[in-house]
Design an enzyme around this catalytic site. Sequence first.
Site, PDB file in Angstrom:
ATOM      1  N   HIS A  56       0.837  -1.207   0.000  1.00  0.00           N
ATOM      2  CA  HIS A  56       0.000   0.000   0.000  1.00  0.00           C
ATOM      3  C   HIS A  56       0.870   1.255   0.000  1.00  0.00           C
ATOM      4  O   HIS A  56       0.978   1.961   1.013  1.00  0.00           O
ATOM      5  CB  HIS A  56      -0.960  -0.011   1.198  1.00  0.00           C
ATOM      6  N   ALA A 103       2.694   4.499  -2.867  1.00  0.00           N
ATOM      7  CA  ALA A 103       2.298   5.366  -3.982  1.00  0.00           C
ATOM      8  C   ALA A 103       2.344   4.645  -5.338  1.00  0.00           C
ATOM      9  O   ALA A 103       1.646   5.054  -6.273  1.00  0.00           O
ATOM     10  CB  ALA A 103       3.198   6.600  -4.010  1.00  0.00           C
ATOM     11  N   HIS A 128       1.338   1.547  -5.856  1.00  0.00           N
ATOM     12  CA  HIS A 128       0.026   0.895  -5.972  1.00  0.00           C
ATOM     13  C   HIS A 128      -1.014   1.928  -6.416  1.00  0.00           C
ATOM     14  O   HIS A 128      -1.836   1.664  -7.303  1.00  0.00           O
ATOM     15  CB  HIS A 128      -0.372   0.271  -4.628  1.00  0.00           C
ATOM     16  N   ASP A 138      -8.728  -1.356  -8.355  1.00  0.00           N
ATOM     17  CA  ASP A 138      -8.031  -1.602  -7.091  1.00  0.00           C
ATOM     18  C   ASP A 138      -7.558  -3.056  -6.968  1.00  0.00           C
ATOM     19  O   ASP A 138      -6.555  -3.323  -6.323  1.00  0.00           O
ATOM     20  CB  ASP A 138      -8.979  -1.242  -5.927  1.00  0.00           C
ATOM     21  N   GLN A 147      -3.220 -16.352  -3.314  1.00  0.00           N
ATOM     22  CA  GLN A 147      -3.595 -15.793  -4.617  1.00  0.00           C
ATOM     23  C   GLN A 147      -4.754 -16.540  -5.260  1.00  0.00           C
ATOM     24  O   GLN A 147      -5.653 -15.927  -5.840  1.00  0.00           O
ATOM     25  CB  GLN A 147      -2.371 -15.766  -5.557  1.00  0.00           C
TER      26      GLN A 147
HETATM   27 ZN    ZN Z   1      -5.871  -0.089  -2.953  1.00  0.00          ZN
END
Ligand code: ZN
Length: 463
Positions: free
Chosen positions: A192, A194, A196, A342, A393
């Site tokens: 999390h 910049a 991303h 996202d 995943q």
């Molecule tokens: Zn996010």
Amino acid sequence: MQAKLTHNKRERSQIGGGTANIQELSKFEENAAELTREDRDHSCGEGNARVRGQAGLLSERRGSYPVIDFRLLNTTAHSGEIGTKKRVKRLLSFQRYFHASRLLRGIVPQTCLHLLDEDYLGQARHMLSKVGRWNFDIFLFDRLTNGNSLVTLLCHLFNLHGLIHHFQLDMVKLHRFLVMIQEDYHSQNPYHNAVHAADVTQAMHCYLKEPKLSRFLSPLDIMLGLMAAAAHDVDHPGVNQPFLIKTKHHLANLYQNISVLENHHWRSTVGMLRESGLLAHLPVESIQDVEQQLGSLILATDISRQNEFLARMKTHSDNRDLSLEDADHKHFILQIALKCADICNPCRVWNMSKQWSEKVCEEFYRQGDLEQRFQFEVSPLCNQQNDTIPSIQIGFMSYIVEPLFMEWSRFTENTPLTITMMSHLRKNKARWRGLLLKQHNSEDNSAQMNEDKSRTSQEVEHQ
Ligand SMILES: [Zn+2]
């Protein structure tokens, strides 16, 4: 030209229904949702308290960094006697200050692109000429811009979409706002951070160009979509909401355990928007509308609300009643687009997708280590011993990503971009399955070898 903004006062993020199929929740959603579901059930039907009361909307003071309070961790009733005094003192002193200080974290404004080698700049510029391609390598772009991918990308996209001209934005103020956003991401977070945010913004740009959506978008919609994408995780502490709740973090208290992080991202963004004065030349009602819509978009990224959005999207698709001329419907699709952006990592080409997977798991494991160290129960997905990257995943793709992107592809009607994303998703999942199988086989083999070894030594002893 004076900018024209629409003045919509609807409570945009109110999603009808709330009939999420909780049985199908994987532990991924449980991870995020376990401590909020009850609150949510109460809040669903009564208008959205989260975005109501816009007249009294409070922004958060910039830099209200949600540090983890180790004193609280240390005195929690069930934590027992943990850690030495020396260790706690260390955590509370320099290290804590080190993490809390943006300057000491090494985040100094580095937006002077002219300091970069011309060659790097040329390559970054070349990349920006292909910013709408799905194979855009944000990691390379971040290196070429000396860690300024978010600011550089946003400046370019605002210009590309004609937003600076349309809203008569002051370039200095825009730059100041974007630098503030970029700086308030924590570069020490493996995921999390910049980069991303820049990745989500680039994906959002691609989605805004989808023909089913683009012809209905006003400059305001585009600006909101890009801004929300850029700021949607700002000042993220690198731990999830259940962690903030169980450690009694002040933000959990402030937002009453409801979309704690998302509310913080939104209110911090509003604070920076006001501080930069970027929209100060617009009418007050227009500014309020922007702030509210930003909130509704950012709050939609709360993964514990996934089923709520999915149910509404499914109903619209089944009934074929989505009309993007309707402002509420259009806003709903912008929320869905941001949610897709996202969590689009598994839909990227394998080498980028894999890097994101490793980064997000590293952040989970760090939280798990912290929980272990302070004798809290380790959160789902955060135990490095049990929760391997392939298994995390595969679960994430099956329960979160695939259902959302299935609906997105129904909406876009299989455009080349959607076909590409779904193809990557399928291939990436197959690769993780292959790696999981390999991992199981090697575990079986080593268990067999250990068994053989102990049998041999027993036989030797008997001889
Ligand atoms: Zn996010």
